[in-house]
Design an enzyme around this catalytic site. Structure first.
Site, mmCIF file in Angstrom:
data_model
loop_
_atom_site.group_PDB
_atom_site.id
_atom_site.type_symbol
_atom_site.label_atom_id
_atom_site.label_comp_id
_atom_site.label_asym_id
_atom_site.label_seq_id
_atom_site.Cartn_x
_atom_site.Cartn_y
_atom_site.Cartn_z
ATOM 1 N N HIS A 18 1.434 23.164 -11.152
ATOM 2 C CA HIS A 18 0.520 23.425 -12.268
ATOM 3 C C HIS A 18 1.114 24.460 -13.218
ATOM 4 O O HIS A 18 1.045 24.311 -14.440
ATOM 5 C CB HIS A 18 -0.839 23.950 -11.768
ATOM 6 C CG HIS A 18 -1.649 22.955 -11.020
ATOM 7 N ND1 HIS A 18 -2.134 23.222 -9.752
ATOM 8 C CD2 HIS A 18 -2.092 21.728 -11.342
ATOM 9 C CE1 HIS A 18 -2.835 22.177 -9.332
ATOM 10 N NE2 HIS A 18 -2.821 21.249 -10.281
ATOM 11 N N LYS A 42 -16.522 15.496 -5.110
ATOM 12 C CA LYS A 42 -15.534 16.265 -4.350
ATOM 13 C C LYS A 42 -16.099 17.633 -3.984
ATOM 14 O O LYS A 42 -16.753 18.278 -4.788
ATOM 15 C CB LYS A 42 -14.271 16.498 -5.190
ATOM 16 C CG LYS A 42 -13.433 15.273 -5.449
ATOM 17 C CD LYS A 42 -12.179 15.672 -6.225
ATOM 18 C CE LYS A 42 -11.335 14.466 -6.585
ATOM 19 N NZ LYS A 42 -10.181 14.864 -7.408
ATOM 20 N N ARG A 91 3.781 13.268 -12.607
ATOM 21 C CA ARG A 91 4.815 13.389 -11.581
ATOM 22 C C ARG A 91 5.554 12.080 -11.384
ATOM 23 O O ARG A 91 6.761 12.046 -11.278
ATOM 24 C CB ARG A 91 4.192 13.832 -10.249
ATOM 25 C CG ARG A 91 3.699 15.257 -10.282
ATOM 26 C CD ARG A 91 2.989 15.608 -9.016
ATOM 27 N NE ARG A 91 1.831 14.724 -8.883
ATOM 28 C CZ ARG A 91 0.849 14.881 -8.022
ATOM 29 N NH1 ARG A 91 0.893 15.868 -7.170
ATOM 30 N NH2 ARG A 91 -0.168 14.063 -7.998
ATOM 31 N N SER A 129 -2.063 19.381 -5.095
ATOM 32 C CA SER A 129 -3.098 20.189 -4.435
ATOM 33 C C SER A 129 -3.631 19.506 -3.182
ATOM 34 O O SER A 129 -3.890 20.165 -2.177
ATOM 35 C CB SER A 129 -4.245 20.473 -5.406
ATOM 36 O OG SER A 129 -3.822 21.325 -6.430
#
Length: 158
Positions: A18, A42, A91, A129
């Protein structure tokens, strides 16, 4: 007109990946708001206040960075903070496909908001994460994936 960007995410926890995206986005904008999105589907591992505190500590000497919590649509958060840009880190190729669909939806909701994709540096592609939380839950060492402030607070919980 100021160039204000929102970098949305859960940042649960914030990682060096991040930070790579944030630090490379900084020269592009006058202000960068880190938006910690609350997702009703979540349950975060770390409290909202903890995640805000980490970001504030990391960027305490960088006045153009701020952090906030938000619920609901990311475009509504953009309007609230005056952001015309959304920053997203990429990514892998499948990240791009997923993020492009979200960017297209956001553009259809507000065509004044542009999504900017930044690819992460190769050494950060495997840092997510979700993976960090899994390793943490299972007692593994994640310190090299975390900013010093986060690593220190996990080693010395209050």
């Amino acid at each position: 007109m100021q160039r204000i960007a929102l970098f949305p995410g859960t940042f649960d926890p914030i990682t060096v990946g991040h930070l790579d995206i944030i630090n490379r986005a900084l020269p592009l904008f006058d202000k960068l708001v880190i938006g910690i999105g609350r997702n009703i589907n979540k349950t975060p591992m770390f409290a909202d206040e903890q995640r805000i505190s980490w970001i504030q500590e990391i960027y305490k000497d960088t006045p153009k960075v701020s952090a906030m919590l938000y619920e609901g649509l990311t475009v509504d958060c953009c309007r609230k903070v005056g952001a015309n840009f959304i920053v997203r880190g990429i990514r892998y190729v499948n990240d791009f496909e997923y993020e492009k669909a979200i960017a297209d939806m956001n553009r259809s909701l507000d065509n004044n908001i542009e999504t900017i994709f930044l690819t992460c540096l190769p050494q950060y592609t495997s840092i997510a994460s979700t993976l960090v939380r899994d390793v943490l839950r299972n007692g593994g060492d994640v310190m090299r994936f975390l900013p010093e402030v986060v690593a220190r607070s996990l080693q010395n919980p209050r």
